[in-house]
Design an enzyme around this catalytic site. Structure first.
Site, PDB file in Angstrom:
ATOM      1  CG  ASP A 343      -0.211  -0.081   2.547  1.00 40.39           C
ATOM      2  OD1 ASP A 343       0.906  -0.632   2.591  1.00 40.39           O
ATOM      3  OD2 ASP A 343      -0.733   0.427   3.556  1.00 40.39           O
ATOM      4  CG  HIS A 670      -1.410  -7.086  -1.924  1.00 39.21           C
ATOM      5  ND1 HIS A 670      -2.606  -7.127  -2.586  1.00 39.21           N
ATOM      6  CD2 HIS A 670      -1.417  -5.933  -1.222  1.00 39.21           C
ATOM      7  CE1 HIS A 670      -3.319  -6.062  -2.293  1.00 39.21           C
ATOM      8  NE2 HIS A 670      -2.619  -5.314  -1.461  1.00 39.21           N
ATOM      9  CG  ASP A 718       3.573 -16.201  -5.798  1.00 38.04           C
ATOM     10  OD1 ASP A 718       3.538 -15.046  -5.319  1.00 38.04           O
ATOM     11  OD2 ASP A 718       4.305 -16.519  -6.756  1.00 38.04           O
ATOM     12  CD  GLU A 727       0.481  -5.795   1.946  1.00 36.45           C
ATOM     13  OE1 GLU A 727      -0.528  -6.342   2.420  1.00 36.45           O
ATOM     14  OE2 GLU A 727       0.616  -4.569   1.873  1.00 36.45           O
TER      15      GLU A 727
HETATM   16  O1  9MR Z   1       1.568  -7.280   9.413  1.00 37.55           O
HETATM   17  C1  9MR Z   1       0.411  -6.674   9.962  1.00 37.55           C
HETATM   18  C2  9MR Z   1      -0.357  -7.675  10.778  1.00 37.55           C
HETATM   19  O2  9MR Z   1       0.429  -8.156  11.838  1.00 37.55           O
HETATM   20  C3  9MR Z   1      -1.620  -7.013  11.284  1.00 37.55           C
HETATM   21  O3  9MR Z   1      -2.399  -7.961  11.955  1.00 37.55           O
HETATM   22  C4  9MR Z   1      -2.408  -6.396  10.127  1.00 37.55           C
HETATM   23  C5  9MR Z   1      -3.613  -5.599  10.584  1.00 37.55           C
HETATM   24  O4  9MR Z   1      -3.229  -4.381  11.211  1.00 37.55           O
HETATM   25  O5  9MR Z   1      -1.594  -5.524   9.397  1.00 37.55           O
HETATM   26  C6  9MR Z   1      -0.440  -6.088   8.862  1.00 37.55           C
HETATM   27  O6  9MR Z   1       0.275  -5.085   8.282  1.00 37.55           O
HETATM   28  C7  9MR Z   1      -0.247  -4.493   7.117  1.00 37.55           C
HETATM   29  C8  9MR Z   1      -0.610  -3.048   7.450  1.00 37.55           C
HETATM   30  O7  9MR Z   1      -1.707  -3.005   8.335  1.00 37.55           O
HETATM   31  C9  9MR Z   1      -0.885  -2.206   6.228  1.00 37.55           C
HETATM   32  N1  9MR Z   1       0.196  -2.314   5.288  1.00 37.55           N
HETATM   33  C10 9MR Z   1       0.452  -3.686   4.887  1.00 37.55           C
HETATM   34  C11 9MR Z   1       0.856  -4.501   6.088  1.00 37.55           C
HETATM   35  C12 9MR Z   1       1.268  -5.923   5.701  1.00 37.55           C
HETATM   36  O8  9MR Z   1       0.207  -6.702   5.292  1.00 37.55           O
END
Ligand code: 9MR
Length: 747
Positions: A343, A670, A718, A727
């Site tokens: 993102d 992602h 994947d 991601e």
């Molecule tokens: O890695 C993060 C995970 O541990 C959390 O449970 C989740 C919800 O907050 O978010 C993951 O991190 C994401 C973040 O919120 C937004 N950018 C992408 C991150 C990786 O997926």
């Protein structure tokens, strides 16, 4: 018009891995059509088109004139709303379509008709002028009466004509079982084993008795042989497995394979070179994550792009970002930093731990007996700052540190000294989307205690590491760290709202005692001051058992403090006990590793693999590697080195989770800009990008449509749509950086 189609395209040939086999019809299944008037016999109702598209009946089809010059697929569309989907029910989505002239793509989706426009199923076939039939099966991850079937046909430079017929969404069809292609049953590190290091593999087999194995060189000659060790059912995968130990073979080379039970493994090297490369690639990842600077195609061939979020339209930019309504009445210049993941958000919580782990990679290179600081020194990473006489890894980390400092609440404000939790888009955006094309409003979210302490910890650590290179920056960082520390003490329980997850992730956490401990530890190690020493010694975290099964992470940061207190010289009373606690943690991870037939130091409770599990495996390995640095005892080094095998292919899916490393590796992570899977003109993630990996909670709809009921290691796919398993993220690559560097140092 309902036309009989005699030829269904060879779907697998057409779309490759994106497709699954056609289902076998179950006798007596109750199939119900969900689409109204999919045959366009007398009218195009109730189908809609976007305002820029004109559609009409033509020869019993719907034909649409699509304008040129739009940016995104969804900028021109045809669809039907108010379709009901039942969670867990399978649907066959089929249609015929043509495009004139040749070469246009229609993005066919089933998704939510209102914001945030979740997509539950999508395919993007390239259309032919004569028209083809398409058919796919998926399982709905939701109950809704607000689904739409839509054909997104925008995004092209030129006008074209799109025709559609026989659209069907048939409910009640038998589900398809997703079967990943896991290749040969002998699972190895597909990259390299160290010549003097451990060499282990895992065999998936029905056999219960030991089996003979052979190690073959690149010419096919057997260079070692032995017997497997039956291990029974492996909990992490549900498979019956044997393990193989060929550690007594030490001669370097490439193109080795293991042959056992009639199967030949993927090939691998015995050597160190791949880890020297990975040490660099894992850190080079950060340059292409940078915000606020154009990425040079000369430095990163194939990855050049315009600067993102610099207030150049359509970006609204990060130079003067307001708060969410009601949160503050100032704006901040929060340009720079790294995009968190796939993102365009930038988060102080997560930016902090990622920065710490890069800095700690560097600090370890200065302090550990096997550390070699020149390996990440000036000129090693091909970044714009290369050649400035500062180690490149410090230059890269500084890009984020400068951003973290900008996130601090200015003097004169009620929460002065705290740090805003995050800055990101007001709404979620679709994929693909280059950073420079993001049109969304950017907003600062409220300050939190955790963000403030992430800033305090990393700025304090920076103050000691940058001092030899830039005294002014070191002083500025320490001042900011002290200010943040005082602000956190004054506001010790200001937490992020767990529901603040629109347009960016929440990163919510309701316990700041670990962040307090970490920040106090870094401030103490940098200043030696009594106030911080006292805080560390009085913190309950200081003596707590913090080395749990999931390891450390953005929300569990105590280990960052503990590892640094154990390794960075100081006069801390009871330091031996601190060091011993790390060794005790390592002992636990070592026994986990030994109990795992796939050899990783990771066995989450109830086999629930967590979000970003690959980096948790690596962070547990960091504890092992630190125990080696502290004691010089070989079993810890071997455990740390062996942990890399899992990430590089010795796993149930037989794939490496690091892009470009191993014969089969994750490459569709992602990301809005490494979105090659959706737009062939964009690149895949750069070599050395770690995928999040198996995640039992499969939060995204795509993974849910394929992986429901998955066991541990199998909860991964994947595909670019699977944001919960696939991601990329700055904190995950930091764990890879740290471990790649350690393993390379053991060569
Ligand atoms: O890695 C993060 C995970 O541990 C959390 O449970 C989740 C919800 O907050 O978010 C993951 O991190 C994401 C973040 O919120 C937004 N950018 C992408 C991150 C990786 O997926």
């Amino acid at each position: 018009m309902k036309r009989r189609r005699t030829v269904l395209l060879s779907l697998a040939g057409l779309l490759g891995a994106a497709l699954t086999a056609l289902p076998v019809q179950q006798a007596g299944a109750d199939e119900v059509e969900q689409v109204r008037n999919g045959t366009f016999d007398t009218t195009t109702d109730p189908w809609w088109t976007s305002a820029n598209v004109t559609s009409a009946l033509s020869d019993g089809r719907l034909c649409a004139d699509v304008p040129g010059g739009t940016a995104n697929p969804w900028d021109a569309a045809v669809g039907q709303n108010d379709i009901t989907l039942v969670k867990g029910e399978s649907y066959r989505f089929s249609f015929t379509a043509s495009g004139t002239p040749e070469g246009h793509v229609a993005r066919a989706i089933v998704g939510l008709q209102v914001s945030p426009y979740d997509t539950w199923y999508e395919v993007s076939p390239e259309l032919s002028v004569s028209g083809n039939s398409y058919s796919y099966t998926f399982t709905s991850p939701v109950d809704t009466a607000q689904a739409q079937v839509a054909f997104q046909v925008g995004g092209g430079a030129d006008a074209w004509r799109f025709c559609l017929d026989d659209v069907s969404l048939l409910g009640g069809v038998p589900p398809e079982v997703y079967q990943p292609d896991t290749g040969p049953r002998v699972r190895v590190n597909q990259v390299a084993y160290l010549p003097a290091g451990p060499k282990n593999a895992t065999l998936v087999t029905d056999a219960t008795a030991k089996l003979p194995w052979q190690l073959k060189d690149d010419l096919g000659a057997t260079v070692a042989h032995g017997w497997t060790v039956p291990r029974g059912t492996d909990v992490s995968s549900g498979q019956n497995v044997h393990s193989i130990d060929f550690g007594s073979y030490r001669r370097p080379g490439s193109g080795f394979t293991l042959v056992v039970d009639g199967e030949t493994s993927r090939s691998f090297d015995i050597g160190t070179a791949a880890y020297e490369q990975l040490r660099l690639d894992a850190v080079k990842y950060y340059y292409t994550q940078r915000s606020g600077i154009a990425i040079s195609d000369e430095l990163r061939p194939g990855y050049g792009r315009q600067a993102g979020h610099l207030n150049t339209a359509p970006n609204q930019g990060d130079a003067n970002v307001p708060c969410q309504p009601g949160v503050c009445d100032y704006t901040l210049d929060v340009t720079g930093g790294w995009y968190d993941a796939g993102d365009h958000g930038k988060y102080v919580v997560n930016g902090g731990i990622a920065t710490w782990e890069l800095l700690s990679t560097y600090e370890r290179s200065l302090l550990a007996p096997t550390g070699r600081p020149a390996k990440l020194g000036d000129g090693t990473l091909a970044i714009p700052e290369s050649g400035n006489k500062v180690p490149d890894i410090l230059d890269e980390a500084r890009w984020e540190l400068e951003f973290l400092l900008r996130m601090q609440v200015p003097d004169g404000q009620p929460l002065a000294g705290m740090a805003h939790h995050k800055i990101h888009d007001a709404q979620w955006t679709g994929l693909p989307l280059l950073p420079s094309d993001d049109p969304q409003k950017r907003e600062l979210h409220p300050p939190t205690t955790q963000a403030t302490l992430n800033l305090a910890a990393t700025a304090a650590q920076a103050a000691r590491l940058y001092r030899p290179y830039d005294r002014a920056f070191a002083t500025k960082a320490l001042t900011a760290a002290r200010k943040a520390w005082a602000a956190a003490l004054a506001h010790p329980e200001v937490y992020a709202d767990p529901n603040d997850g629109i347009g960016g992730g929440a990163y919510s956490d309701t316990d700041a005692t670990d962040e307090f401990y970490w920040a106090a530890a870094e401030l103490y190690l940098t200043t030696g001051e009594k106030q911080f020493r006292t805080y560390v010694l009085n913190s309950p975290v200081h003596t707590a058992d913090i080395f749990g099964s999931l390891g450390f992470d953005w929300g569990r940061t105590a280990a960052a403090g503990r590892l640094d207190l154990a390794t960075v010289p100081s006069g801390l009373p009871g330091r031996d006990k601190v060091r011993q606690s790390v060794v005790n943690g390592a002992d636990r991870y070592l026994s986990t590793l030994k109990s795992q037939p796939y050899g990783m130091p990771y066995a989450p409770d109830d086999n629930v693999y967590d979000w970003g599990s690959t980096h948790q495996v690596l962070n547990n390995a960091v504890v092992l590697s630190t125990a080696y640095d502290l004691t010089g005892t070989a079993k810890y080094r071997d455990g740390a080195v062996q942990s890399m095998d899992y990430v590089l292919g010795r796993n149930a899916l037989n794939m490496s989770y690091v892009t470009g490393y191993g014969e089969v590796s994750s490459h569709n992570q992602h990301s809005r800009w490494y979105a090659h899977e959706l737009d062939p003109s964009l690149p895949n993630p750069p070599n050395g990008t770690l995928a999040g990996g198996p995640n039992s909670n499969i939060q995204d709809p795509y993974a849910q449509s394929k992986l429901l009921g998955c066991v541990g290691q199998f909860c991964y796919i994947d595909d670019i749509q699977s944001w919960s398993t696939n991601e990329t993220a700055i904190n995950w690559n930091a764990a890879l950086t740290r471990m790649a560097s350690f393993v390379a140092d053991q060569g």
